[in-house]
Write a protein that holds these residues in place. Structure first.
Motif, PDB file in Angstrom:
ATOM      1  N   PHE A 142       6.986 -27.882 -26.856  1.00 57.24           N
ATOM      2  CA  PHE A 142       8.207 -27.108 -27.084  1.00 57.24           C
ATOM      3  C   PHE A 142       8.683 -26.464 -25.791  1.00 57.24           C
ATOM      4  N   VAL A 143       9.901 -25.929 -25.845  1.00 48.82           N
ATOM      5  CA  VAL A 143      10.529 -25.284 -24.700  1.00 48.82           C
ATOM      6  C   VAL A 143      10.308 -23.779 -24.807  1.00 48.82           C
ATOM      7  N   GLN A 144       9.871 -23.174 -23.729  1.00 46.63           N
ATOM      8  CA  GLN A 144       9.534 -21.746 -23.696  1.00 46.63           C
ATOM      9  C   GLN A 144      10.673 -20.871 -24.215  1.00 46.63           C
ATOM     10  N   SER A 145      11.892 -21.104 -23.751  1.00 44.61           N
ATOM     11  CA  SER A 145      13.014 -20.243 -24.126  1.00 44.61           C
ATOM     12  C   SER A 145      13.430 -20.417 -25.577  1.00 44.61           C
ATOM     13  N   HIS A 146      12.912 -21.424 -26.277  1.00 44.86           N
ATOM     14  CA  HIS A 146      13.206 -21.616 -27.689  1.00 44.86           C
ATOM     15  C   HIS A 146      12.352 -20.714 -28.572  1.00 44.86           C
ATOM     16  N   VAL A 147      11.375 -20.035 -27.981  1.00 46.46           N
ATOM     17  CA  VAL A 147      10.508 -19.122 -28.728  1.00 46.46           C
ATOM     18  C   VAL A 147      10.720 -17.731 -28.128  1.00 46.46           C
ATOM     19  N   CYS A 148      11.555 -16.921 -28.783  1.00 46.93           N
ATOM     20  CA  CYS A 148      11.972 -15.629 -28.214  1.00 46.93           C
ATOM     21  C   CYS A 148      10.805 -14.674 -28.000  1.00 46.93           C
ATOM     22  N   ALA A 149       9.715 -14.896 -28.708  1.00 47.57           N
ATOM     23  CA  ALA A 149       8.568 -13.998 -28.583  1.00 47.57           C
ATOM     24  C   ALA A 149       7.987 -13.977 -27.169  1.00 47.57           C
ATOM     25  N   HIS A 150       8.214 -15.039 -26.377  1.00 50.57           N
ATOM     26  CA  HIS A 150       7.734 -15.037 -24.994  1.00 50.57           C
ATOM     27  C   HIS A 150       8.347 -13.878 -24.216  1.00 50.57           C
ATOM     28  N   VAL A 151       9.654 -13.695 -24.387  1.00 53.73           N
ATOM     29  CA  VAL A 151      10.351 -12.627 -23.655  1.00 53.73           C
ATOM     30  C   VAL A 151       9.985 -11.267 -24.225  1.00 53.73           C
ATOM     31  N   GLU A 152       9.888 -11.159 -25.542  1.00 56.94           N
ATOM     32  CA  GLU A 152       9.560  -9.865 -26.148  1.00 56.94           C
ATOM     33  C   GLU A 152       8.149  -9.425 -25.760  1.00 56.94           C
ATOM     34  N   LEU A 153       7.202 -10.353 -25.787  1.00 54.87           N
ATOM     35  CA  LEU A 153       5.841  -9.972 -25.418  1.00 54.87           C
ATOM     36  C   LEU A 153       5.769  -9.576 -23.947  1.00 54.87           C
ATOM     37  N   LYS A 154       6.521 -10.280 -23.098  1.00 51.36           N
ATOM     38  CA  LYS A 154       6.558  -9.887 -21.687  1.00 51.36           C
ATOM     39  C   LYS A 154       7.028  -8.448 -21.546  1.00 51.36           C
ATOM     40  N   CYS A 155       8.057  -8.071 -22.295  1.00 51.91           N
ATOM     41  CA  CYS A 155       8.590  -6.709 -22.238  1.00 51.91           C
ATOM     42  C   CYS A 155       7.535  -5.700 -22.678  1.00 51.91           C
ATOM     43  N   LEU A 156       6.850  -5.989 -23.779  1.00 50.10           N
ATOM     44  CA  LEU A 156       5.832  -5.066 -24.290  1.00 50.10           C
ATOM     45  C   LEU A 156       4.655  -4.945 -23.322  1.00 50.10           C
ATOM     46  N   LEU A 157       4.228  -6.065 -22.754  1.00 52.87           N
ATOM     47  CA  LEU A 157       3.102  -6.041 -21.821  1.00 52.87           C
ATOM     48  C   LEU A 157       3.453  -5.320 -20.521  1.00 52.87           C
ATOM     49  N   SER A 158       4.733  -5.376 -20.143  1.00 55.14           N
ATOM     50  CA  SER A 158       5.153  -4.747 -18.881  1.00 55.14           C
ATOM     51  C   SER A 158       4.872  -3.255 -18.877  1.00 55.14           C
ATOM     52  N   SER A 159       4.917  -2.622 -20.052  1.00 50.70           N
ATOM     53  CA  SER A 159       4.683  -1.180 -20.106  1.00 50.70           C
ATOM     54  C   SER A 159       3.242  -0.821 -19.778  1.00 50.70           C
ATOM     55  N   SER A 160       2.346  -1.788 -19.834  1.00 51.73           N
ATOM     56  CA  SER A 160       0.927  -1.545 -19.543  1.00 51.73           C
ATOM     57  C   SER A 160       0.480  -2.181 -18.227  1.00 51.73           C
ATOM     58  N   THR A 161       1.421  -2.747 -17.473  1.00 52.58           N
ATOM     59  CA  THR A 161       1.071  -3.468 -16.241  1.00 52.58           C
ATOM     60  C   THR A 161       1.264  -2.574 -15.018  1.00 52.58           C
ATOM     61  N   PRO A 162       0.209  -2.238 -14.305  1.00 49.34           N
ATOM     62  CA  PRO A 162       0.374  -1.455 -13.066  1.00 49.34           C
ATOM     63  C   PRO A 162       1.132  -2.267 -12.014  1.00 49.34           C
ATOM     64  N   ILE A 163       2.079  -1.645 -11.366  1.00 54.10           N
ATOM     65  CA  ILE A 163       2.876  -2.376 -10.378  1.00 54.10           C
ATOM     66  C   ILE A 163       2.008  -2.839  -9.214  1.00 54.10           C
ATOM     67  N   GLY A 164       0.937  -2.121  -8.940  1.00 51.16           N
ATOM     68  CA  GLY A 164       0.030  -2.528  -7.870  1.00 51.16           C
ATOM     69  C   GLY A 164      -0.593  -3.889  -8.128  1.00 51.16           C
ATOM     70  N   TRP A 165      -0.852  -4.204  -9.403  1.00 57.07           N
ATOM     71  CA  TRP A 165      -1.386  -5.523  -9.732  1.00 57.07           C
ATOM     72  C   TRP A 165      -0.393  -6.611  -9.329  1.00 57.07           C
ATOM     73  N   LEU A 166       0.879  -6.366  -9.624  1.00 58.28           N
ATOM     74  CA  LEU A 166       1.905  -7.371  -9.331  1.00 58.28           C
ATOM     75  C   LEU A 166       2.073  -7.568  -7.832  1.00 58.28           C
ATOM     76  N   GLN A 167       1.992  -6.481  -7.093  1.00 58.01           N
ATOM     77  CA  GLN A 167       2.184  -6.574  -5.648  1.00 58.01           C
ATOM     78  C   GLN A 167       1.030  -7.291  -4.948  1.00 58.01           C
ATOM     79  N   LYS A 168      -0.104  -7.425  -5.629  1.00 54.07           N
ATOM     80  CA  LYS A 168      -1.238  -8.140  -5.054  1.00 54.07           C
ATOM     81  C   LYS A 168      -1.120  -9.653  -5.190  1.00 54.07           C
ATOM     82  N   MET A 169      -0.204 -10.112  -6.038  1.00 57.59           N
ATOM     83  CA  MET A 169      -0.168 -11.532  -6.370  1.00 57.59           C
ATOM     84  C   MET A 169       0.303 -12.360  -5.172  1.00 57.59           C
ATOM     85  N   THR A 170      -0.480 -13.359  -4.839  1.00 61.41           N
ATOM     86  CA  THR A 170      -0.200 -14.197  -3.671  1.00 61.41           C
ATOM     87  C   THR A 170       1.147 -14.886  -3.786  1.00 61.41           C
ATOM     88  N   GLN A 171       1.459 -15.395  -4.969  1.00 60.16           N
ATOM     89  CA  GLN A 171       2.712 -16.148  -5.135  1.00 60.16           C
ATOM     90  C   GLN A 171       3.927 -15.267  -4.874  1.00 60.16           C
TER      91      GLN A 171
END
Length: 395
Positions: free
Chosen positions: A127-156
Motif C-alpha cells: 500500500f501507499v503510505q499517504s493512503h493511511v492517514c494514521a501515519h501522519v497522526e501517529l507522527k504528530c503524537l510521537l513528536s510531543s515525546s521526541t527530544p529535539i536533541g535526538w533529531l539533531q544527532k541523526m546523520t541523515q
C-alpha cells in the motif's frame, strides 16, 4: 525506507534455523533511562501467530539494484515466514524538493516493481503510505515525546541539510525520523529488514517506543480506561548477511543511491540490456591481479563479486573458485550477462502489471484497507493513553 522499511519484537528466543538474517538489537540512545516494556501491545485488531515485518522504499528516482538486492529481494524470502506489510513511503519523498508531476507516477512504478520482483499479495499487504492517514497522526503524537536533541544527532539530517543549504532545509527533513518511527510502530511490527545504513533510524524508533511506553503505558494507561501494558512493541532489525549494502559502481565506497548525480553509479531495474552492459563495462575497478572478496584495498572488487554472487545464488566459495584467476576483461561480461538474465523477468512482469488498467489500484486499495484496521487501533490506544477526550462514535 529507505527507508526503509520497521518493528518491535518482544523477547524472542531465536529465529528459524534456516533464516539467512541476523538479529542485532542495540538501542541507539542508550542511557536515556527509559525501560523497555516488551509485553505484546494491547488491542491489536487481528492477532497473528506469525511475527510481523514492515518495510518500504521511497518513490523517488528509479528503483535500482541496491534497493532490490539490499531490500526487496530479501522481502520475497520473508513472505512465507512472516506477516508482511510493504509500503511505498511517498510522504518521505517530500522531505526535500521534488517534482510534483512525477510523484504519482513514481509511486505506481514503485508498487509495480514490488510485485514484479516477487512480492505476493496473497502473503503481503502492499500500500501507499499517504493512503493511511494514521501515519501522519501517529507522527504528530510521537513528536510531543521526541527530544529535539535526538533529531539533531541523526546523520541523515546533518548530511541532507548541508545539501539544502542549512537554514533552507525543511522542518520535515528534521522530523523525518519521527515519521519513520511511526511507520514502524503503527503496525506493532516484530522485525524490520534493514541495511547497515538504516540501523540508526531503527534504533531511533526503538528508543522512542521505549520512551512512550514509559511515559504513557502500563498502569498510567490503565487508569485512563485502557488495558495497560505496552503501547508499542520494540522493533528488532533483520540484517541480511549478504547484500545488505550494495555500493556505487563509480567508487565502491559509497552506497548505490538514487540521489547520486551520475546514473553510471547504479543499475536501475528497468535499464535496457545495452545500458546494463555499458555500465558494467565502464564501472570502476582496480589494477590488482585476480579477483578476491574482503580486501579493504579493493572495495570495487568486493562489491562486484558480491553482486555476482547474489544474482546467481552462489556461495562465496563457489564464486572465488570460478573467478579468482580472472581478469576484469573476462569477469565484466559475465557479470553483465548475469544481471541481464536476472532482471529480464522482472522487467517483463513490470510492463505486464503497468498495462493492466485498474489491477494495481485494486491491490493498493486492498492493502491500505488491511493496514488501516491495524493502524487505527494503534492510534486510538495512544490517544487514550495520552489523555485525549475520546469521541463517542455511538452519537
Amino acid at each position: 525506507m529507505a527507508h526503509a522499511t520497521l518493528s518491535h519484537s518482544s523477547r524472542f528466543s531465536r529465529l528459524l534455523s534456516t533464516s539467512r538474517f541476523l538479529r542485532k538489537p542495540s538501542p541507539l540512545f542508550a542511557g536515556e533511562g527509559f525501560r523497555c516494556c516488551c509485553s505484546a501491545a494491547t488491542d491489536d485488531t487481528s492477532p497473528s501467530p506469525r511475527k510481523r515485518v514492515v518495510s518500504g522504499v521511497q518513490p523517488t528516482g528509479s528503483i535500482h539494484l541496491g534497493n532490490y538486492l539490499g531490500a526487496i529481494k530479501n522481502w520475497v524470502t520473508l513472505q512465507d515466514t512472516y506477516e508482511n506489510f510493504f509500503i511505498i513511503v511517498d510522504l518521505h519523498a517530500t522531505t526535500v524538493p521534488y517534482d510534483t508531476r512525477q510523484l504519482g507516477k513514481a509511486t505506481r512504478d514503485t508498487a509495480a516493481l514490488y510485485l514484479a520482483c516477487g512480492v505476493d499479495i496473497s502473503k503481503a499487504s502492499v500500500f501507499v503510505q499517504s493512503h493511511v492517514c494514521a501515519h501522519v497522526e501517529l507522527k504528530c503524537l510521537l513528536s510531543s515525546s521526541t527530544p529535539i536533541g535526538w533529531l539533531q544527532k541523526m546523520t541523515q539530517f546533518k548530511e541532507k541539510s548541508r545539501k539544502e543549504g542549512g537554514e533552507n532545509a525543511s522542518v520535515f527533513l528534521l522530523t523525518y525520523p519521527v515519521l519513520m518511527a511511526a511507520d514502524i510502530l503503527l503496525y506493532q511490527t516484530d522485525f524490520v529488514p534493514v541495511g547497515e545504513d538504516q540501523k540508526q533510524h531503527l534504533e531511533f524508533a526503538r528508543s522512542l517506543a521505549q520512551r512512550v511506553n514509559h511515559l504513557y503505558g502500563g498502569r498510567k494507561w490503565k487508569k485512563l480506561g485502557g488495558r495497560g501494558g505496552s503501547l508499542f512493541k520494540i522493533p528488532e532489525p533483520l540484517i541480511p548477511q549478504v547484500g545488505a549494502r550494495v555500493m556505487s559502481l563509480t567508487d565502491g565506497l559509497s552506497k548505490m543511491s538514487k540521489s547520486a548525480p551520475s546514473d553510471q553509479s547504479r543499475i536501475n531495474l528497468l535499464d535496457s540490456k545495452d545500458l546494463i552492459a555499458d555500465k558494467i563495462k565502464r564501472c570502476k575497478t582496480d589494477s590488482f591481479a585476480g579477483l578476491e572478496f574482503d580486501n579493504d584495498e579493493r572495495p570495487e572488487c568486493n562489491n562486484l563479486l558480491s553482486i555476482y554472487q547474489i544474482v546467481l545464488g552462489k556461495t562465496k566459495e563457489e564464486v572465488m573458485e570460478e573467478c579468482k584467476d580472472m581478469s576484469w576483461g573476462s569477469f565484466k561480461p559475465l557479470l553483465a550477462d548475469a544481471l541481464i538474465e536476472h532482471l529480464n523477468p522482472i522487467q517483463v512482469r513490470y510492463h505486464e502489471i503497468i498495462a493492466e488498467t485498474g489491477y494495481l489500484d485494486k491491490i493498493l486499495s486492498d492493502g491500505a484497507d488491511r493496514a488501516i484496521d491495524i493502524a487505527d487501533a494503534t492510534v486510538h490506544n495512544l490517544r487514550q493513553a495520552m489523555g485525549f477526550y475520546m469521541r463517542n462514535s455511538a452519537n
